[in-house]
Design a protein around this motif. Structure first.
Motif, PDB file in Angstrom:
ATOM      1  N   ILE A  46       1.415  -1.132   0.499  1.00  0.00           N
ATOM      2  CA  ILE A  46       0.066  -0.303  -0.138  1.00  0.00           C
ATOM      3  C   ILE A  46       1.037   1.205  -0.266  1.00  0.00           C
ATOM      4  CG2 ILE A  46      -1.356   1.504   1.825  1.00  0.00           C
ATOM      5  CD1 ILE A  46      -3.142  -0.992   1.262  1.00  0.00           C
ATOM      6  N   LEU A  47       0.365   2.155  -0.551  1.00  0.00           N
ATOM      7  CA  LEU A  47       1.554   3.630  -0.830  1.00  0.00           C
ATOM      8  C   LEU A  47       0.160   4.829  -0.604  1.00  0.00           C
ATOM      9  CD1 LEU A  47       3.013   3.329  -3.982  1.00  0.00           C
ATOM     10  CD2 LEU A  47       4.590   3.535  -2.642  1.00  0.00           C
ATOM     11  N   MET A  48       1.411   5.205   0.380  1.00  0.00           N
ATOM     12  CA  MET A  48       0.253   6.305   0.815  1.00  0.00           C
ATOM     13  C   MET A  48       0.896   7.828   0.624  1.00  0.00           C
ATOM     14  SD  MET A  48      -0.896   4.615   4.644  1.00  0.00           S
ATOM     15  CE  MET A  48       0.466   3.392   4.275  1.00  0.00           C
ATOM     16  N   ALA A  49       0.382   9.176   0.049  1.00  0.00           N
ATOM     17  CA  ALA A  49       1.051   9.816  -0.288  1.00  0.00           C
ATOM     18  C   ALA A  49      -0.293  10.977   0.295  1.00  0.00           C
ATOM     19  CB  ALA A  49       0.167  10.124  -1.393  1.00  0.00           C
ATOM     20  N   THR A  50       0.660  12.203   0.823  1.00  0.00           N
ATOM     21  CA  THR A  50      -0.517  13.271   1.608  1.00  0.00           C
ATOM     22  C   THR A  50       0.478  14.442   1.413  1.00  0.00           C
ATOM     23  OG1 THR A  50       2.601  13.543   3.016  1.00  0.00           O
ATOM     24  CG2 THR A  50       1.403  11.766   4.085  1.00  0.00           C
ATOM     25  N   SER A  51      -0.895  15.177   1.508  1.00  0.00           N
ATOM     26  CA  SER A  51      -1.598  16.548   1.317  1.00  0.00           C
ATOM     27  C   SER A  51       0.751  17.956   1.114  1.00  0.00           C
ATOM     28  CB  SER A  51      -1.919  17.333   1.690  1.00  0.00           C
ATOM     29  OG  SER A  51      -1.772  18.043   3.253  1.00  0.00           O
ATOM     30  N   GLN A  52       1.156  16.950   2.402  1.00  0.00           N
ATOM     31  CA  GLN A  52       2.574  17.412   2.123  1.00  0.00           C
ATOM     32  C   GLN A  52       3.878  16.778   1.431  1.00  0.00           C
ATOM     33  OE1 GLN A  52       4.023  18.824   6.113  1.00  0.00           O
ATOM     34  NE2 GLN A  52       2.640  20.120   6.179  1.00  0.00           N
ATOM     35  N   GLY A  53       3.527  16.196   0.462  1.00  0.00           N
ATOM     36  CA  GLY A  53       4.232  15.535  -0.632  1.00  0.00           C
ATOM     37  C   GLY A  53       4.644  13.972  -0.059  1.00  0.00           C
ATOM     38  N   MET A  54       5.056  13.946   1.381  1.00  0.00           N
ATOM     39  CA  MET A  54       5.120  12.641   1.831  1.00  0.00           C
ATOM     40  C   MET A  54       5.157  11.232   0.879  1.00  0.00           C
ATOM     41  SD  MET A  54       7.319  13.867   3.911  1.00  0.00           S
ATOM     42  CE  MET A  54       7.655  12.698   5.303  1.00  0.00           C
TER      43      MET A  54
END
Length: 832
Positions: A636-644
């Motif tokens: 599972i790949l997770m992306a955050t709003s701050q680009g992490m």
């Protein structure tokens, strides 16, 4: 108060007296009513019924007798209870749907599987069934103990010398005080095979016995799901099995599908079952049934269930199994009286107890026969010696003045044994001298004196010798049975094989290897649906068929009714059987199935997701991900709003908790915005709201645990944030949509692979006309997409109608919006 003369008042402890009285009552119920004996598998009432029929010679080859006649004899002589309890037992012994092998052959109305009451005892007639006679075989040979009846006017057997392993073949059920029994019926052929195997190998295990005894065999047939419960019951005495009705799905002439129920689970009332189904249809708890009809006749059970058009019969059938007695559980509890005490017995213990009973019966029968044959041979010996000394005997009779004197002379005489008599095998209990001179007993002399003259022929003498020899052989054979264990086993085996040959039949109940547990999913139609989640947390799903594809630039249909200042945050196309992972703003993930979400119309807002998931204060669901099942080597790949960006193995999410589990640790003011499932060698694309994109290799992101932060995926300025995460496929294209409904599709090859953590390149030209990027997805020409606005309006478009443009363009209008309206969601529809 007058004093009692010559009377003593004994003081007793009331607690002790009540305890003793209750224990006496409990044991009376346990031994005298509720529990069967492990040896003959009968309760006292059944044993007394068969004994009464035996006394009345009410055999299978004789005419029927009125049931009332038998009931009268049973309660008048042997059973100190009411006539209804005796007649109820008779009725059950005659019902082919209650007993696997009926013990009474009934003529008349004995009830039905629909729960119809039997006719009164004055109308019905009965006699023993053929198999019942084997319960009473050798009863007259001093094989069992007899005791006095309740008024001491008659004698009744404490047990029957049965040749039938009845406790297993017919089972038993009963509720005593503080205990109960529930033993299922079995196939006679299998049980006898089990008995024969136990005789040959006394150390045989319960598991090995299951090679011969497959499991319960019910008179109403049906299907047993799985062997786990059977194995447990045979090994421990307790277990639970699931019995399911046999059903067939067919099509009629009009191509309408229908279900035929041919066999019912044991002890299920057919009439009540049909009434229950009708009630569930009326209450709309089971949908999709058009016609329900009972077509049963003398040939067997047949319930006809016609399915409505566009309904799946398998789903309807699964609901019937779940909500009605088309599938029932049967709790096996093998409790029986063993050596006068109630005991929980394993399969082997039951068989061993029956075989030990058979041994005792054969021993007592052999002793009885030996005594009988010895008595006969004793008299034949005397006649044989008398034949050779007949002249002397006649002389004594003639010379005596009366019979007493003749008798005295013959008794005192020491008789010679002639050469012809030497072949006689003299028994030990016969009196004779060491010098081979024979002394008659009184009974022998009586037999000699009563002998007729026509018996003095030479032919009669030879016949007498032949009879004697046969008796001697029988006595020798019976004594061998008592002396040698091998001979005893041979007798038991021979008798069981004769019984098997006479009454064996095929198994009725089918046993499946796999357990077919019905899950909620099995009762839900598998279909593609639209899942919507609003910013305020209202969630629902509705069939995707409610939305027909429109031309590009259409106004769309309303997907949901929303409150003012609320808008649709997430749109997901999934299957009702899919798993949904709900990721929250605080980095927590919650596990659900799509069908567990509320199904609602387009006009409905749905239900607050907080009613389905235990969200904390200020926590909200930011993204949802669907997939069919957990697959190995998936991440599972997770992306955050701050680009992490963070990569975690999918298996880390396999064991969810109702309170949720940590998916990612977030920094201050950061939130999880998108999630995707990936393989090891994929590319990763991150799209920002200001039209930037970065593409890099997945291997540049190392695998970490659930509680990790992740690494930098894209460098953003203060006003920018990540809106989408894509795992690109070379054959597909990228479709981007903006807040004002502008969009385009672009070849993936236009987005070059670069290093992780850079500022990226332009994905779409941002202007005042189209505004910020809302979402990016990958599509192909065969796909359709769904776009939703913050006003709840939804449009479905074919991807082939969307113009293909280069990266540095603003796109074309995909949906027309009104004032204060903006696009908030975009989702691809697969396999259209």
């Amino acid at each position: 108060m007058k004093k009692l003369e010559n009377k003593k008042i004994i003081q007793v402890n009331i607690e002790k007296e009540l305890k003793n009285s209750y224990l006496d009552y409990a044991m009376s119920v346990i031994i005298g009513r509720a529990l069967p004996d492990v040896r003959d598998g009968l309760k006292p009432v059944h044993r007394r019924i068969l004994f009464a029929m035996n006394v009345l010679k009410n055999f299978s080859y004789k005419p029927y007798k009125k049931s009332a006649r038998i009931v009268g004899d049973v309660i008048g002589k042997y059973h100190p209870h009411g006539d209804s309890s005796v007649y109820d037992a008779i009725v059950r012994m005659a019902q082919s749907f209650s007993l696997r092998y009926v013990l009474i052959d009934g003529q008349g109305n004995f009830g039905s599987i629909d729960g119809d009451s039997p006719a009164a005892m004055r109308y019905t007639e009965i006699r023993m069934s053929k198999i019942a006679s084997y319960f009473l075989q050798d009863l007259d040979k001093n094989t069992v103990k007899f005791v006095k009846n309740y008024d001491e006017s008659e004698k009744i057997p404490t047990i029957l010398p049965t040749l039938i392993p009845n406790l297993l073949i017919n089972g038993s059920s009963g509720i005593a005080v503080g205990m109960a029994t529930n033993i299922p019926p079995h196939n006679l052929n299998e049980v006898i095979n089990g008995c024969l195997a136990t005789i040959k190998n006394s150390k045989i295990t319960n598991s090995e016995l299951m090679k011969y005894i497959k499991g319960p065999d019910f008179p109403t047939k049906g299907i047993i799901n799985g062997k786990i419960g059977i194995k447990k019951a045979y090994k421990t005495g307790k277990g639970q099995i699931y019995i399911r009705a046999k059903s067939i799905i067919k099509k009629n002439e009009n191509k309408k599908k229908y279900i035929i129920i041919k066999e019912l689970p044991y002890q299920v009332n057919k009439a009540k079952l049909i009434s229950k189904i009708a009630y569930l249809i009326k209450e709309k708890k089971i949908e999709g049934i058009q016609t329900l009809r009972d077509e049963s006749d003398k040939d067997g059970t047949r319930i006809y269930i016609e399915i409505k058009k566009n309904n799946i019969p398998e789903i309807v059938l699964n609901k019937l199994y779940s909500l009605t007695s088309l599938e029932v559980s049967f709790g096996i509890n093998m409790v029986a009286l063993h050596k006068g005490k109630p005991k929980l017995l394993t399969l082997k213990k039951i068989i061993t107890a029956f075989l030990n009973h058979r041994k005792k019966i054969i021993i007592k029968r052999s002793i009885f026969k030996i005594k009988k044959y010895q008595k006969q041979s004793f008299l034949l010996e005397a006649l044989s010696i008398a034949f050779k000394n007949i002249d002397t005997i006649i002389k004594y009779i003639k010379s005596s003045s009366n019979i007493k004197k003749a008798k005295y002379k013959i008794l005192k005489k020491k008789w010679k044994i002639q050469k012809n008599n030497k072949k006689l095998k003299l028994e030990k209990n016969i009196k004779f001298l060491k010098n081979k001179k024979y002394i008659f007993s009184e009974n022998q002399v009586k037999k000699i004196l009563n002998m007729k003259l026509n018996k003095l022929t030479n032919l009669e003498y030879k016949t007498l010798l032949l009879k004697y020899q046969k008796l001697s052989k029988k006595i020798f054979y019976l004594k061998n049975i008592l002396k040698k264990k091998k001979k005893m086993k041979q007798v038991i085996i021979k008798e069981l094989k004769i019984l098997k040959k006479k009454f064996k039949d095929k198994r009725k109940t089918k046993i499946t290897n796999k357990i077919s547990n019905i899950k909620i999913q099995d009762m839900i139609i598998s279909e593609n649906v639209v899942v919507t989640l609003s910013y305020s947390g209202y969630i629902k799903y509705q069939p995707i068929t409610e939305y027909e594809a429109q031309k590009r630039g259409g106004k769309g249909k309303y997907a949901t009714k929303i409150k003012s200042k609320d808008y649709i945050k997430n749109l997901l196309i999934a299957n009702t059987h899919d798993i949904i992972l709900c990721f929250s703003s605080q980095g927590i993930v919650y596990w659900m199935k799509v069908y567990q979400l509320p199904k609602a119309s387009r006009q409905s807002r749905g239900k607050p997701i907080i009613n389905l998931i235990p969200l904390k204060k200020k926590e909200r669901i930011t993204t949802i991900l669907s997939f069919k099942e957990y697959v190995k080597k998936r991440n599972i790949l997770m992306a955050t709003s701050q680009g992490m960006i963070k990569k975690t193995s999918l298996k880390k999410f396999k064991n969810p908790r109702s309170s949720g589990i940590i998916a990612i640790n977030l920094k201050k003011n950061d939130q999880l915005i998108d999630v995707a499932i990936t393989k090891k060698n994929s590319n990763i694309m991150l799209f920002s709201k200001l039209g930037k994109v970065v593409r890099f290799l997945e291997k540049k992101v190392r695998l970490v645990g659930r509680s990790a932060y992740g690494v930098k995926g894209i460098k953003l300025n203060n006003k920018d944030s990540v809106v989408s995460l894509i795992i690109p496929n070379k054959k597909d294209e990228i479709l981007i949509i903006t807040e004002n409904g502008y969009g385009k599709r672009t070849k993936i090859s236009e987005f070059p692979i670069k290093s992780r953590s850079n500022k990226g390149i332009i994905s779409i030209k941002i202007t005042k006309k189209n505004k910020n990027v809302v979402k990016s997805i990958q599509v192909n020409k065969k796909n359709q997409i769904m776009i939703i606005t913050n006003h709840g309006k939804l449009v479905r478009i074919r991807v082939s109608e969307i113009r293909k443009l280069t990266r540095n363009t603003q796109g074309v209008i995909l949906i027309r919006i009104v004032k204060k309206e903006k696009v908030v969601g975009l989702q691809k529809i697969k396999n259209i």
